[in-house]
Motif scaffolding. Structure first.
Motif, mmCIF file in Angstrom:
data_model
loop_
_atom_site.group_PDB
_atom_site.id
_atom_site.type_symbol
_atom_site.label_atom_id
_atom_site.label_comp_id
_atom_site.label_asym_id
_atom_site.label_seq_id
_atom_site.Cartn_x
_atom_site.Cartn_y
_atom_site.Cartn_z
ATOM 1 N N GLY A 243 0.805 -1.211 0.000
ATOM 2 C CA GLY A 243 0.000 0.000 0.000
ATOM 3 C C GLY A 243 0.839 1.262 0.000
ATOM 4 N N VAL A 244 0.426 2.246 -0.798
ATOM 5 C CA VAL A 244 1.119 3.532 -0.909
ATOM 6 C C VAL A 244 0.089 4.640 -0.682
ATOM 7 C CG1 VAL A 244 2.494 5.030 -2.384
ATOM 8 C CG2 VAL A 244 2.729 2.547 -2.593
ATOM 9 N N PRO A 245 0.341 5.555 0.254
ATOM 10 C CA PRO A 245 -0.651 6.605 0.520
ATOM 11 C C PRO A 245 -0.521 7.786 -0.428
ATOM 12 C CG PRO A 245 1.165 6.805 2.069
ATOM 13 C CD PRO A 245 1.471 5.608 1.198
ATOM 14 N N PHE A 246 -1.654 8.257 -0.899
ATOM 15 C CA PHE A 246 -1.698 9.479 -1.695
ATOM 16 C C PHE A 246 -2.237 10.640 -0.849
ATOM 17 C CE2 PHE A 246 -2.027 7.723 -6.339
ATOM 18 C CZ PHE A 246 -0.829 7.065 -6.158
ATOM 19 N N TYR A 247 -2.069 10.553 0.455
ATOM 20 C CA TYR A 247 -2.550 11.583 1.373
ATOM 21 C C TYR A 247 -1.462 11.868 2.394
ATOM 22 C CZ TYR A 247 -3.167 7.639 4.518
ATOM 23 O OH TYR A 247 -2.939 6.524 5.297
ATOM 24 N N GLY A 248 -1.604 12.960 3.131
ATOM 25 C CA GLY A 248 -0.615 13.345 4.123
ATOM 26 C C GLY A 248 -1.150 13.254 5.533
ATOM 27 N N ARG A 249 -0.230 13.384 6.488
ATOM 28 C CA ARG A 249 -0.559 13.446 7.911
ATOM 29 C C ARG A 249 0.123 14.672 8.502
ATOM 30 N NH1 ARG A 249 -4.614 10.191 10.097
ATOM 31 N NH2 ARG A 249 -4.555 8.129 9.120
ATOM 32 N N GLY A 250 -0.599 15.410 9.314
ATOM 33 C CA GLY A 250 -0.045 16.617 9.891
ATOM 34 C C GLY A 250 -0.130 16.639 11.405
ATOM 35 N N PHE A 251 0.851 17.302 12.032
ATOM 36 C CA PHE A 251 0.907 17.426 13.486
ATOM 37 C C PHE A 251 1.315 18.849 13.865
ATOM 38 C CE2 PHE A 251 2.202 13.101 12.402
ATOM 39 C CZ PHE A 251 1.458 12.315 13.265
ATOM 40 N N ARG A 252 0.773 19.342 14.957
ATOM 41 C CA ARG A 252 1.360 20.479 15.653
ATOM 42 C C ARG A 252 2.403 19.915 16.620
ATOM 43 N NH1 ARG A 252 -0.768 24.371 12.618
ATOM 44 N NH2 ARG A 252 -2.978 24.772 12.916
ATOM 45 N N VAL A 253 3.510 20.610 16.755
ATOM 46 C CA VAL A 253 4.563 20.127 17.644
ATOM 47 C C VAL A 253 4.908 21.189 18.681
ATOM 48 C CG1 VAL A 253 5.558 18.516 15.989
ATOM 49 C CG2 VAL A 253 6.352 20.887 16.010
ATOM 50 N N ALA A 254 5.468 20.707 19.793
ATOM 51 C CA ALA A 254 5.807 21.610 20.881
ATOM 52 C C ALA A 254 6.950 22.539 20.500
ATOM 53 C CB ALA A 254 6.169 20.794 22.123
ATOM 54 N N SER A 255 7.906 22.022 19.688
ATOM 55 C CA SER A 255 9.028 22.843 19.249
ATOM 56 C C SER A 255 9.583 22.270 17.956
ATOM 57 C CB SER A 255 10.126 22.890 20.314
ATOM 58 O OG SER A 255 10.723 21.618 20.472
ATOM 59 N N ALA A 256 10.415 23.048 17.275
ATOM 60 C CA ALA A 256 11.001 22.590 16.028
ATOM 61 C C ALA A 256 12.027 21.490 16.258
ATOM 62 C CB ALA A 256 11.659 23.758 15.292
ATOM 63 N N GLY A 257 12.722 21.513 17.400
ATOM 64 C CA GLY A 257 13.777 20.542 17.643
ATOM 65 C C GLY A 257 14.931 20.726 16.672
ATOM 66 N N GLU A 258 15.702 19.675 16.494
ATOM 67 C CA GLU A 258 16.880 19.743 15.633
ATOM 68 C C GLU A 258 16.585 19.350 14.191
ATOM 69 O OE1 GLU A 258 19.909 17.383 17.401
ATOM 70 O OE2 GLU A 258 20.118 18.672 19.175
ATOM 71 N N GLN A 259 15.384 18.753 13.930
ATOM 72 C CA GLN A 259 15.082 18.256 12.586
ATOM 73 C C GLN A 259 13.745 18.776 12.080
ATOM 74 O OE1 GLN A 259 16.506 14.125 11.457
ATOM 75 N NE2 GLN A 259 16.138 13.825 13.651
ATOM 76 N N ALA A 260 13.512 20.076 12.235
ATOM 77 C CA ALA A 260 12.315 20.703 11.669
ATOM 78 C C ALA A 260 11.037 19.965 12.045
ATOM 79 C CB ALA A 260 12.444 20.806 10.151
ATOM 80 N N GLY A 261 10.888 19.725 13.345
ATOM 81 C CA GLY A 261 9.663 19.124 13.868
ATOM 82 C C GLY A 261 9.651 17.622 13.946
ATOM 83 N N LEU A 262 10.516 16.957 13.192
ATOM 84 C CA LEU A 262 10.517 15.493 13.154
ATOM 85 C C LEU A 262 10.836 14.908 14.526
ATOM 86 C CD1 LEU A 262 10.378 12.848 11.514
ATOM 87 C CD2 LEU A 262 12.808 13.148 11.011
ATOM 88 N N TYR A 263 10.000 13.964 14.962
ATOM 89 C CA TYR A 263 10.139 13.233 16.227
ATOM 90 C C TYR A 263 10.010 14.127 17.455
ATOM 91 C CZ TYR A 263 11.869 9.610 13.071
ATOM 92 O OH TYR A 263 11.999 8.703 12.053
ATOM 93 N N GLN A 264 9.395 15.299 17.272
ATOM 94 C CA GLN A 264 9.095 16.151 18.411
ATOM 95 C C GLN A 264 7.725 15.779 18.993
ATOM 96 O OE1 GLN A 264 11.317 18.580 19.766
ATOM 97 N NE2 GLN A 264 12.498 17.183 18.471
ATOM 98 N N PRO A 265 7.530 15.957 20.302
ATOM 99 C CA PRO A 265 6.219 15.660 20.890
ATOM 100 C C PRO A 265 5.117 16.427 20.161
ATOM 101 C CG PRO A 265 7.843 16.036 22.609
ATOM 102 C CD PRO A 265 8.514 16.392 21.312
ATOM 103 N N GLN A 266 4.077 15.702 19.784
ATOM 104 C CA GLN A 266 2.985 16.350 19.066
ATOM 105 C C GLN A 266 1.921 16.804 20.048
ATOM 106 O OE1 GLN A 266 -0.355 15.147 18.428
ATOM 107 N NE2 GLN A 266 -0.265 12.896 18.393
#
Length: 359
Positions: A243-266
């Motif tokens: 399966g391949v998704p043609f849609y996205g997933r979005g999160f608000r995050v507490a901070s940008a962190g070191e990787q532009a939001g990646l793996y930051q608490p949502q």
């Protein structure tokens, strides 16, 4: 190389009242279309209100695309009634009778029970005996359909579901279940959802060591890991459709962190819709920073002012997943969902290209 068994499929969502995704589909691009969804309402199987127009469009498409096979999908996220339908020999027989009648004119059925035993929405009825009963129900469907019509199931890959950590083998007798099916549509997406503690990828290709998810879940919570898991549990790779998704997933995050939001608490989820919307509304806006992960093989966006993280797939990442499927002997690829692509069919072309060179 594409063969008569290869599956290049797409789900056509009945919630899309337009028939444009079917009407404009180039002939010969896909091998299967899954019409989603029929549901169980008050103990009876029913098609959605838009079905007459959709079924007419599907029939017209088959006349100009005679190799196309159409499959009726039953269920989907939030659809109930399965546990009761599968509970007894009598209830299973009634379900099969209705399903066969409803699927008249289709080339087969797709069972999308999300999920037996546990993992689906908490308000739906679940029972421990669902795990055995879904196999019994599928065996009766197989007998009713006969050898010339397809029987398919959509099975989960994401390791975080409604009640927390989730194991597909707790819901299905995977080897016995898959043995009855023509193939499995493996839902190798929704690895990162509102059930996730951090902003993460919707469909990472491989395990990322920096992902803070517990290691025993993280191992399987990606495309390659999910395929490996199903093979280890007795589902042959030539029955797996990726399966391949043609849609996205979005999160608000507490901070940008070191990787532009990646793996930051949502701190909450954000609806970012489909690829066509992301391409039109986000990728054209310079306020969104564009990134790509070398291991997950997925792009993501980050808006520093609103601290919004968006995971999505583009033509490059979609093709990489299809290359993996073709190179590892999987049955094929499919997408949720057809209307998520742009008008140029950019993602569909990328999805089928490893199986149809030159598309």
């Amino acid at each position: 190389m594409i063969t008569g068994k290869t599956v290049l499929g797409a789900c056509f969502h009945a919630a899309d009242e337009s028939t444009d995704p079917i009407d404009t589909l180039p002939p010969g691009l896909l091998s299967h279309v899954f019409y989603a969804f029929a549901t169980i309402e008050d103990g009876r199987l029913t098609l959605p209100p838009q079905a007459p127009a959709h079924l007419a469009a599907l029939a017209a498409r088959k006349r100009v695309d005679p190799g196309l096979r159409t499959v009726l999908s039953i269920g989907g996220w939030g659809a109930g009634g399965f546990s009761d339908a599968a509970l007894t020999p009598r209830s299973r027989a009634a379900f099969v009778e209705q399903a066969l009648a409803l699927a008249d004119g289709f080339d087969g059925l797709d069972l999308d029970w999300e999920f037996p035993v546990s993992g689906g929405p908490a308000e739906l009825t679940h029972r421990p005996e669902d795990r055995r009963n879904v196999t019994l129900l599928t065996e009766q469907l197989r007998h009713g359909l006969g050898p010339s019509r397809l029987l398919v199931a959509a099975l989960p890959a994401g390791r975080l579901q409604t009640a927390g950590p989730y194991d597909p083998a707790a819901s299905y007798e995977l080897a016995a279940f898959a043995d009855v099916l023509d193939f499995v549509n493996l839902m190798t997406y929704d690895f990162g959802t509102g059930f996730s503690a951090t902003a993460t990828f919707n469909a990472p290709l491989a395990e990322v060591a920096q992902d803070p998810l517990e290691a025993d879940l993280r191992r399987w919570n990606n495309v390659i890991g999910a395929v490996d898991y199903y093979e280890r549990h007795g589902v042959p790779r030539d029955k797996l459709v990726l399966g391949v998704p043609f849609y996205g997933r979005g999160f608000r995050v507490a901070s940008a962190g070191e990787q532009a939001g990646l793996y930051q608490p949502q701190t909450g989820t954000v609806d970012v819709a489909d690829w066509r919307d992301i391409k039109r509304n986000l990728l054209t806006d310079p306020a969104w920073q564009q990134h790509r992960h070398p291991v997950a093989r997925s792009p993501w966006l980050f808006h520093p002012d609103t601290r919004t993280f968006v995971s999505y797939e583009d033509a490059r990442s979609v093709e990489e997943r299809s290359v993996f499927a073709a190179g590892h002997g999987l049955r094929g690829v499919f997408t949720w969902h057809l209307a998520g692509d742009d008008d140029e069919h950019t993602l569909l072309a990328a999805m089928v290209s490893p199986f149809r060179p030159g598309v």
